[in-house]
Write an enzyme that holds these catalytic residues in place. Structure first.
Site, PDB file in Angstrom:
ATOM      1  N   SER B  21      44.409 -59.888 -21.301  1.00 43.64           N
ATOM      2  CA  SER B  21      43.287 -60.774 -20.993  1.00 43.64           C
ATOM      3  C   SER B  21      42.009 -59.953 -21.086  1.00 43.64           C
ATOM      4  O   SER B  21      42.063 -58.740 -21.212  1.00 43.64           O
ATOM      5  CB  SER B  21      43.500 -61.328 -19.593  1.00 43.64           C
ATOM      6  N   CYS B  22      40.874 -60.627 -21.030  1.00 40.75           N
ATOM      7  CA  CYS B  22      39.572 -59.974 -21.139  1.00 40.75           C
ATOM      8  C   CYS B  22      39.492 -58.723 -20.273  1.00 40.75           C
ATOM      9  O   CYS B  22      39.832 -58.798 -19.111  1.00 40.75           O
ATOM     10  CB  CYS B  22      38.490 -60.967 -20.701  1.00 40.75           C
ATOM     11  N   PRO B  23      39.052 -57.581 -20.750  1.00 39.56           N
ATOM     12  CA  PRO B  23      38.569 -57.285 -22.100  1.00 39.56           C
ATOM     13  C   PRO B  23      39.636 -56.680 -23.023  1.00 39.56           C
ATOM     14  O   PRO B  23      39.294 -55.964 -23.962  1.00 39.56           O
ATOM     15  CB  PRO B  23      37.476 -56.261 -21.827  1.00 39.56           C
ATOM     16  N   GLY B  24      40.905 -56.981 -22.777  1.00 40.32           N
ATOM     17  CA  GLY B  24      42.000 -56.416 -23.578  1.00 40.32           C
ATOM     18  C   GLY B  24      41.883 -56.632 -25.080  1.00 40.32           C
ATOM     19  O   GLY B  24      41.970 -55.680 -25.851  1.00 40.32           O
ATOM     20  N   ASP B  48      43.354 -65.574 -25.293  1.00 39.34           N
ATOM     21  CA  ASP B  48      42.230 -65.750 -24.375  1.00 39.34           C
ATOM     22  C   ASP B  48      41.082 -66.475 -25.082  1.00 39.34           C
ATOM     23  O   ASP B  48      40.531 -65.987 -26.062  1.00 39.34           O
ATOM     24  CB  ASP B  48      41.782 -64.363 -23.873  1.00 39.34           C
TER      25      ASP B  48
END
Lengths: 182, 83
Positions: B21-24, B48
């Site tokens: 998920s953010c920032p992945g 996402d």
């Protein structure tokens, strides 16, 4: 006397130069809160910025400093009563932070951690590790550290950990294109 | 680019960030960009929703060319040409 176009142009060029070179692609952040949610926001923004190749400098002050303590560590020797009390009552490390809302004696915190895992949101420990890999600087405010009675040996091992005062923050913030206070 | 054009692109590298998920996804894209040449095309898979908007912003900043997004069921395929 009227200025010639050339003179005005020269003045403008100088101004543009100053504007172009005074602000770096840099994010400077004050992290003051020891709330789990705010810390998460701070690290997600920091890691996101670093992923966009923005230089990131985080300044940890006041309550937030306790989040950078080693989780399993006896308090350092030579502390007075107040410092011992602060050391005992404040969270030790990122893992012990509480939610600013709906903490419910820790139930809310465990619920949110469960939801984060389910939604593939990185934990604070993971984000800290990534921050280290991306070269994010963390400076700890020495004045606050002294107030709380924390010692350097109680702090986590982080590759770019430093100790600084307000002038360092101001100098870095002044040349940054972004500044945040969390 | 139309969806058909995007689907027929010759991708040089694909990175699956659906498990993050953010920032992945952004981190994954940044890492993958370092491994390809200028002019190569990168495909980022993300579940996402925010990534759809994030990758074009990142691409503009880094002088890459955002080509477009293809919506699949439950995830997105985002295409960027390295600048």
């Amino acid at each position: 006397m009227f200025e010639t176009i050339e003179q005005r142009l020269e003045k403008l060029e100088k101004k543009v130069d100053v504007l172009e070179y005074s602000r770096k692609d840099q994010l400077t952040m004050v992290v003051m809160s020891d709330d789990l949610d705010k810390m998460l926001a701070a690290f997600i923004i920091a890691v996101g910025a670093a992923a966009m190749d923005t230089k990131v400098k985080m300044f940890f002050t006041f309550w937030a400093i306790s989040a950078l303590r080693k989780e399993h560590m006896k308090q350092a020797k030579g502390k007075d009563v107040t410092a011992r009390m602060f050391g005992t009552m404040l969270p030790k490390g990122l893992g012990q932070l509480k939610l600013s809302k709906m903490n419910m004696q820790g139930i809310g915190k465990y619920m949110i951690k469960g939801i984060m895992k389910h939604n593939n949101v990185s934990s604070l420990d993971e984000l800290l590790a990534v921050a280290g890999e991306l070269g994010i600087d963390i400076d700890i405010c020495t004045m606050s550290m002294d107030l709380m009675g924390f010692k350097k040996e109680e702090m986590i091992d982080y590759p770019n950990l430093g100790y600084a005062g307000v002038a360092t923050f101001l100098a870095d913030a002044g040349e940054s294109s972004m500044q945040l206070f969390i | 680019m139309t969806t058909e054009e995007l689907k027929s692109l010759k991708v040089n590298k694909s990175v699956d960030a659906r498990g993050t998920s953010c920032p992945g996804p952004l981190l994954a894209a940044k890492k993958a960009m370092g491994e390809i040449k200028s002019g190569d095309i990168l495909e980022v898979l993300s579940a996402d929703e925010g990534t759809k908007k994030d990758i074009p912003k990142w691409a503009t900043k880094k002088k890459h060319e955002y080509l477009g997004t293809v919506e699949e069921s439950g995830y997105f395929k985002i295409y960027v040409k390295k600048g």
